[in-house]
Design an enzyme around this catalytic site. Sequence first.
Site: not given
Length: 504
Positions: A17, A41, A49, A52, A80, A333, A344, A346, A433
């Site tokens: 992120a 850091s 986790v 994909a 993929k 996150l 989903t 990324i 959307g």
Amino acid sequence: MPQGAIKKVVIAGGGTAGWMTAAWFSKILRDDFDEIVLVESEEIGTVGVGEATTPYIHIFNRCLGIDEDAFVRFTKGTFKLGIEFVNWGRQGHAYHHSFGPYGREYGALPFHAIWLRHYLANPKDRLENYSLQSLASLNGRFMRPTGANSPLAEIAYAYHFDASLYARFLRSISEAAGAQRIEGKIQTVKLDAQGAIESLCLTDGRVVDGDLFIDCTGFRALLLGEALGVGYIDWSKYLPCDRAIAVPTRRDGAPAPFTRSTALSAGWQWRIPLQHRDGNGHVFSSAFMDETKAMEDLFANLGSAPIGDPRPIRFTTGRRETFWKKNCIAVGLSAGFLEPLESTSIMLIQNAILRLQYLFPDKGFSAADTAAYNAAMVREYEDIRDFLILHYKVGVRQDSEFWRYCHQMDIPDGLQHRIDLFSSRGRIPEERGEQFRTPSWLAVMVGQGLCPAAPDPLTLSIPSDRIETWLSDLRSVIGNCLDRMPMHADFIARHCRTDGLEVA
């Protein structure tokens, strides 16, 4: 009145992120700021986790000018074409949710209306027969789209890759474009008199001030959650899985061009093939299974030898009450977590960055901009949430307490409306959307065993033999295209194999 342009952006936290945000700001918007600073850091690990993605990542990488072969090679990635779901709707059954279209339109009617008319009379006909991506997955083939007016021109794909290497790849892009990395651990967050963030105070005494702060501190949400007090909306009643155990395994044989998700008694297990290893994990509900049993089930279904220690991860599915408050926006996150069933994470990071660019503030932080951003993010999280719930809710599998709970649980009204419409006449409403469009809903609804009571009335005037001929022609065209596709491992070896690794 405008109060001046944002001149210093501070990104708290690295990982995928943080470095996606830094890469975009420094590469695309670099002329708009004096400083882009990322504070992270080495002591704080990343969750990682998910390895994909969805096809939307192409937009992000292309805008950054990333060479695809170089990116795949560096991240030890593979391609993929979709996800294979095993034992989901019922035990012993598998289906593919593949990227790209199914079939093609029949005049003014969508493909699925015609196919469902045929399927109701011929239930052994598989939806996968009308998707080049699905057949390529089943046969281990891959190529990039080519030509025109052909299924080969519509090949949609994403990637499997090492997420930590992707972050490192983006870090090099960011720093080359002028972003500054500060190694340090955030101790406190200082607020100004209006309750906005003034600066980050590090454990070594340094102070990092800024105009705009991006919270990429993970589940803790150190800025938006802890400092600004934005609460978290818990969606565990809809998505009860709250634990994961991840472990890498040895790569045996050629990597498949798809992610595999296998339903287990209290959750599901992923397998993600990279060039050098497989990523594996067991996502489960602690209300229905303890960690010891979850670990046993994970190792019983690995398929190859582990090459690292298992890593437990705890999470609560849901989202922040608001994603942007004052001069702080949460990305990744820290904004929320939707389990990695449809890869989903990324995509949500990318969309948050692009929305922020569209609604980028000045120091006045317009309430209208903030409200528009928050509304769009709420809608996206809820749309994806409903799509994930569909996998658990629909199906006949009730062979454990977990699956009986999922089958009987209450679901959001919007999702129930979708299920009712499809169950009636096979209709799939598409909202503007949405990230998951008609082909995705079709694949999962049919794959989970949902079947309409009757076909779309507009298909009844078409003779059955004409429909059968039309579908046969489609299968023939797709089969011919499949024959032109190279093996996935051969494609990687030819274009983007990581140095020193054997793909097959």
